[in-house]
Design a protein around this motif. Structure first.
Motif, short mmCIF file in Angstrom:
data_model
loop_
_atom_site.label_atom_id
_atom_site.label_comp_id
_atom_site.label_asym_id
_atom_site.label_seq_id
_atom_site.Cartn_x
_atom_site.Cartn_y
_atom_site.Cartn_z
N LYS A 45 -3.97 1.18 -11.19
CA LYS A 45 -2.51 0.32 -11.28
C LYS A 45 -2.95 -0.56 -12.30
N PHE A 46 -1.93 -0.64 -13.33
CA PHE A 46 -2.07 -1.68 -14.55
C PHE A 46 -1.00 -2.70 -14.41
N THR A 47 -1.61 -3.86 -14.86
CA THR A 47 -0.76 -5.10 -15.23
C THR A 47 -0.62 -5.26 -16.87
N VAL A 48 0.50 -5.04 -17.39
CA VAL A 48 0.80 -5.05 -18.88
C VAL A 48 1.15 -6.37 -19.22
N GLU A 49 0.66 -7.16 -20.11
CA GLU A 49 1.19 -8.22 -20.76
C GLU A 49 1.37 -8.03 -22.09
N GLY A 50 2.74 -7.90 -22.71
CA GLY A 50 2.73 -7.65 -24.08
C GLY A 50 2.66 -6.35 -24.35
N GLU A 51 1.70 -5.96 -25.31
CA GLU A 51 1.18 -4.69 -25.57
C GLU A 51 -0.10 -4.36 -25.02
N LYS A 52 -0.73 -5.33 -24.39
CA LYS A 52 -2.11 -5.22 -23.53
C LYS A 52 -2.16 -5.12 -22.21
N ILE A 53 -3.34 -4.46 -21.80
CA ILE A 53 -3.49 -4.70 -20.31
C ILE A 53 -4.50 -5.74 -19.87
N ALA A 54 -3.80 -6.44 -18.88
CA ALA A 54 -4.28 -7.76 -18.49
C ALA A 54 -5.34 -7.45 -17.20
N ARG A 55 -4.77 -6.40 -16.39
CA ARG A 55 -5.82 -6.14 -15.21
C ARG A 55 -5.43 -4.68 -14.80
N PHE A 56 -6.67 -4.06 -14.39
CA PHE A 56 -6.25 -2.72 -13.80
C PHE A 56 -7.08 -2.78 -12.59
#
Length: 107
Positions: free
Chosen positions: A91-102
């Protein structure tokens, strides 16, 4: 059935999987936010230590079976030289164009 990385819906997740599968540490780190975090089987882990051990030094590889939540949740067969192959969820948390958490763990 396997979903090719270039067929993944979310661009950041697509870049994450491509970098992981090619063993490209620089591209992998570039897709993460500077303060990115992660968990494995429900426990927060040190991102640098975990990725070195579970991905880069053990030749990690992900074969995606399914995607949901607009491509930000995956079920994949993950393998590396340490653990062999297992069915995993991501499960990925995306902020803008980057991954903030997986968050990953056994499926």
């Amino acid at each position: 059935m396997t979903i090719r990385p270039d067929q993944l819906n979310d661009p950041a997740v697509r870049a994450f999987v491509k970098a992981l599968n090619s063993g490209d540490r620089d591209a992998f780190l570039a897709i993460l936010t500077p303060d990115a975090t992660m968990s494995d089987d429900g426990s927060d882990r040190d991102l640098a230590d975990w990725t070195d051990k579970e991905i880069f030094s053990s030749r990690g590889h992900m074969e995606v079976e399914s995607q949901s939540a607009d491509g930000r949740e995956l079920v994949a067969r993950y393998r590396n030289e340490t653990w062999g192959e297992m069915r995993t969820k991501w499960k990925f948390t995306v902020e803008g164009e980057k991954i903030a958490r997986f968050d990953t763990g056994q499926a």
